[in-house]
Design an enzyme around this catalytic site. Structure first.
Site, PDB file in Angstrom:
ATOM      1  N   ASP A   1     -22.863 -25.041 -15.888  1.00 45.45           N
ATOM      2  CA  ASP A   1     -22.445 -24.195 -17.009  1.00 45.45           C
ATOM      3  C   ASP A   1     -20.925 -24.197 -17.162  1.00 45.45           C
ATOM      4  O   ASP A   1     -20.199 -24.045 -16.176  1.00 45.45           O
ATOM      5  CB  ASP A   1     -22.939 -22.771 -16.706  1.00 45.45           C
ATOM      6  CG  ASP A   1     -22.816 -21.825 -17.881  1.00 45.45           C
ATOM      7  OD1 ASP A   1     -23.604 -21.951 -18.821  1.00 45.45           O
ATOM      8  OD2 ASP A   1     -21.920 -20.952 -17.848  1.00 45.45           O
TER       9      ASP A   1
ATOM     10  N   GLU B   1     -23.539 -36.825  -0.898  1.00 46.17           N
ATOM     11  CA  GLU B   1     -23.911 -36.763   0.522  1.00 46.17           C
ATOM     12  C   GLU B   1     -25.400 -36.425   0.641  1.00 46.17           C
ATOM     13  O   GLU B   1     -26.148 -37.058   1.374  1.00 46.17           O
ATOM     14  CB  GLU B   1     -23.015 -35.710   1.197  1.00 46.17           C
ATOM     15  CG  GLU B   1     -23.164 -35.569   2.682  1.00 46.17           C
ATOM     16  CD  GLU B   1     -24.109 -34.429   3.037  1.00 46.17           C
ATOM     17  OE1 GLU B   1     -24.972 -34.661   3.896  1.00 46.17           O
ATOM     18  OE2 GLU B   1     -23.994 -33.325   2.443  1.00 46.17           O
TER      19      GLU B   1
HETATM   20  C1  NOJ Z   1     -23.154 -21.419 -21.691  1.00 48.22           C
HETATM   21  C2  NOJ Z   1     -24.580 -20.962 -21.737  1.00 48.22           C
HETATM   22  O1  NOJ Z   1     -25.362 -21.960 -22.338  1.00 48.22           O
HETATM   23  C3  NOJ Z   1     -24.606 -19.662 -22.513  1.00 48.22           C
HETATM   24  O2  NOJ Z   1     -25.918 -19.249 -22.801  1.00 48.22           O
HETATM   25  C4  NOJ Z   1     -23.865 -18.630 -21.714  1.00 48.22           C
HETATM   26  O3  NOJ Z   1     -23.755 -17.439 -22.473  1.00 48.22           O
HETATM   27  C5  NOJ Z   1     -22.447 -19.112 -21.355  1.00 48.22           C
HETATM   28  N1  NOJ Z   1     -22.389 -20.480 -20.940  1.00 48.22           N
HETATM   29  C6  NOJ Z   1     -21.882 -18.260 -20.238  1.00 48.22           C
HETATM   30  O4  NOJ Z   1     -22.512 -18.563 -19.033  1.00 48.22           O
END
Ligand code: NOJ
Ligand code: MG
Length: 556
Positions: free
Chosen positions: A214, A273
């Site tokens: 993310d 790894e």
């Molecule tokens: C991207 C994610 O896809 C979204 O749903 C989220 O709100 C933000 N990152 C924060 O984690």
């Protein structure tokens, strides 16, 4: 070895390159299938649908959105315990059962890794905010007020407003690139890094095949907290629900800081790894916002990600010339050996049928599954679902993203077969008649349904090597409303012809071929004649196998 021979020899579908040939299916766990009928989808629900995914539909990998313990302010992207499953989704035993059941069917399992922030309810943050001298103070980003008062810098959060929140307890501000309930952690702190790598190790040891990482472009910030330059005359992007404030400044100091590549190298080294030790390649997929291609590709490689989500098509006008440019730009930007990706919908943006209209869904299916690169298919797009309209006062997500997260319609009655347990709580989002009409059950019985088109295309991706790893070359069709391209290996050449217009159009190919698949409704009687010119119906497409590999392209 020519480039083309390299592609042919890379056709090792089951080995270290599995992620290149796999079609990844994104599951939004709250909305996929609810085994205990508490109204929220769960792990046992997903397990119950693996036969659908592996056999009926025919995808190769699933990516499950965040399943970890969380107050669910951002529906799981606010993690309060990285190494436990949220009770709403089940237990760690259920997770192990999912991995085992998926692997038994040859499906890979990818999970989310959220390195940029935690929930404000995470015990790490509770300790960090308790005093300026707390052992974990440095695990998050704390700063004094600017001289003269106010937030330490002008940075704005993804969701609008300042990225800083004042915390009374210690009289300092903490950074949150998203919601204030999601404080950013500090990757410059070695103990924090170690703890985050420990999280990856925990899930690798449980058997996951990779991570969707993310907001990877955000994990390092300018330690000097320099103000971002303001972006004059920024135009808001109507398809971009996720970033109401994205365009107000150039995020040069709080995102894309060069130091983040050191952190990614550490993450990749850990995966390498583990892959070497277990003999199974574990992958890192970067969630990196659309940005100049040079920056986007800088994340790729042996010290970076295996591939990045490419959100380009989500923002590109649904027109042949613009889409072709998008493909060619990615192809040109990729360094040698790097691999493309395509995304048409996800849980943050309006679904493709909503963005581009319901007539776009058949062409979209063909495009996604015939381009060179790993396709990521968002659950429900295989049914041609549009967003579920929800009035603003009923939004559960502050940005209204729940409209693209409605529950999956498996059957045509009641709650669409979303629940299967003894209780009978209403699904967490409403079920519409339109969704019931488009259910899996009803589409399986209609030969020309969107679902059956996806199934045919997915089967062809498995049977036709050129679709998996053939080179891409755009065709000049001399028909503005059409897009065409070749996918070629040394032994096979396929042409994809897509008509975005209303009018049926005849286009010519560089050689003679036979139709392998037509997206027409009703499906034309399969036309096996060998020909060079093809009639492509409006809002439809053809996949044609050329009789000979066109010689002048062989060594392109
Ligand atoms: C991207 C994610 O896809 C979204 O749903 C989220 O709100 C933000 N990152 C924060 O984690
Ligand atoms: Mg449930």
């Amino acid at each position: 070895m020519t480039a083309r021979e390299q592609w042919d020899s890379d056709a090792d579908d089951a080995g270290a390159l599995w992620w290149r040939w796999a079609v990844i299916y994104q599951i939004y766990p709250r909305s996929f299938a609810d085994s205990d009928s508490d109204g929220v989808g769960d792990l046992r629900g997903i397990i119950g649908k693996l036969d659908y995914l592996a056999d009926t539909l025919g995808v190769d990998a699933i990516w499950c959105g965040p399943l970890y313990r969380s107050p669910q302010v951002d529906f799981g992207y606010d993690i309060s315990d990285h190494t436990d499953i949220d009770p709403v989704f089940g237990t760690l035993e259920d997770f192990d059962a999912l991995i085992a059941a998926a692997h038994q069917r040859g499906l890979k399992v990818i999970v989310d890794f959220v390195p940029n922030h935690t929930s404000a309810e995470h015990p790490w943050f509770a300790e960090s905010r308790s005093s300026r001298t707390a052992a974990k103070r440095d695990w998050y980003v704390w700063a004094d007020s600017a001289p003269g008062g106010g937030p330490p810098s002008n940075w704005t959060s993804e969701q609008g407003g300042s990225t800083w929140e004042f915390d009374e307890t210690t009289g300092q501000w903490y950074l949150h690139s998203f919601n204030r309930a999601q404080p950013d952690v500090n990757w410059r702190c070695p103990q924090l890094r170690k703890a985050m790598l420990g999280v990856l190790r925990f899930w690798l040891d449980r058997g996951v095949d990779g991570f969707r990482i993310d907001a990877l472009h955000m994990i390092a910030k300018d330690p000097g907290l320099t103000d971002n330059p303001v972006r004059e005359n920024a135009e808001p992007n109507p398809t971009d629900r996720q970033h109401p404030d994205f365009d107000s400044q150039w995020h040069v100091h709080d995102r894309m800081h060069p130091d983040l590549h050191d952190h990614i190298r550490e993450i990749r080294a850990l995966l390498a790894e583990h892959s070497a030790r277990t003999g199974q390649e574990r992958i890192a997929i970067g969630e990196i916002e659309a940005m100049p291609w040079e920056s986007w590709v800088s994340f790729l490689g042996d010290g970076g990600t295996h591939f990045n989500f490419n959100f380009n098509f989500v923002e590109t006008p649904w027109e042949p010339a613009a889409l072709r440019a998008g493909v060619e730009e990615q192809e040109a930007a990729l360094p040698a050996g790097a691999w493309p990706n395509y995304v048409l919908s996800n849980h943050d943006r309006p679904r493709l049928a909503t963005r581009n209209g319901s007539r776009s869904v058949r062409i979209a299916a063909m495009l996604l599954l015939t381009l060179r690169g790993t396709p990521t298919l968002y659950y429900g797009d295989e049914l041609g679902l549009a967003d579920l309209p929800i009035p603003e006062e009923k939004w559960l997500d502050p940005l209204g993203r729940d409209q693209a997260r409605a529950t999956m319609p498996w059957t045509s009655r009641g709650n669409g077969g979303f629940d299967s347990g003894p209780a009978d709580a209403a699904p967490w989002l409403p079920v519409s008649d339109e969704y019931l009409r488009l259910s899996v059950q009803s589409q399986l019985t209609e030969p020309d349904s969107v679902l059956n088109l996806y199934r045919r295309l997915l089967a062809l991706r498995r049977s036709e090597p050129a679709l998996r790893h053939g080179a891409f070359r755009a065709l000049d069709l001399r028909a503005e409303q059409c897009m065409g391209y070749l996918r070629s290996t040394r032994r096979q050449e396929l042409a994809v012809l897509l008509n975005f217009g209303d009018a049926d159009t005849t286009v010519g190919l560089p050689g003679r071929g036979r139709v392998l698949l037509s997206a027409d409704v009703p499906s034309a009687v399969a036309e096996h004649a060998l020909r060079q010119r093809f009639l492509v119906r409006g809002h439809s497409g053809l996949l044609v196998e050329l009789d000979d590999v066109v010689p002048r392209q062989r060594d392109a």
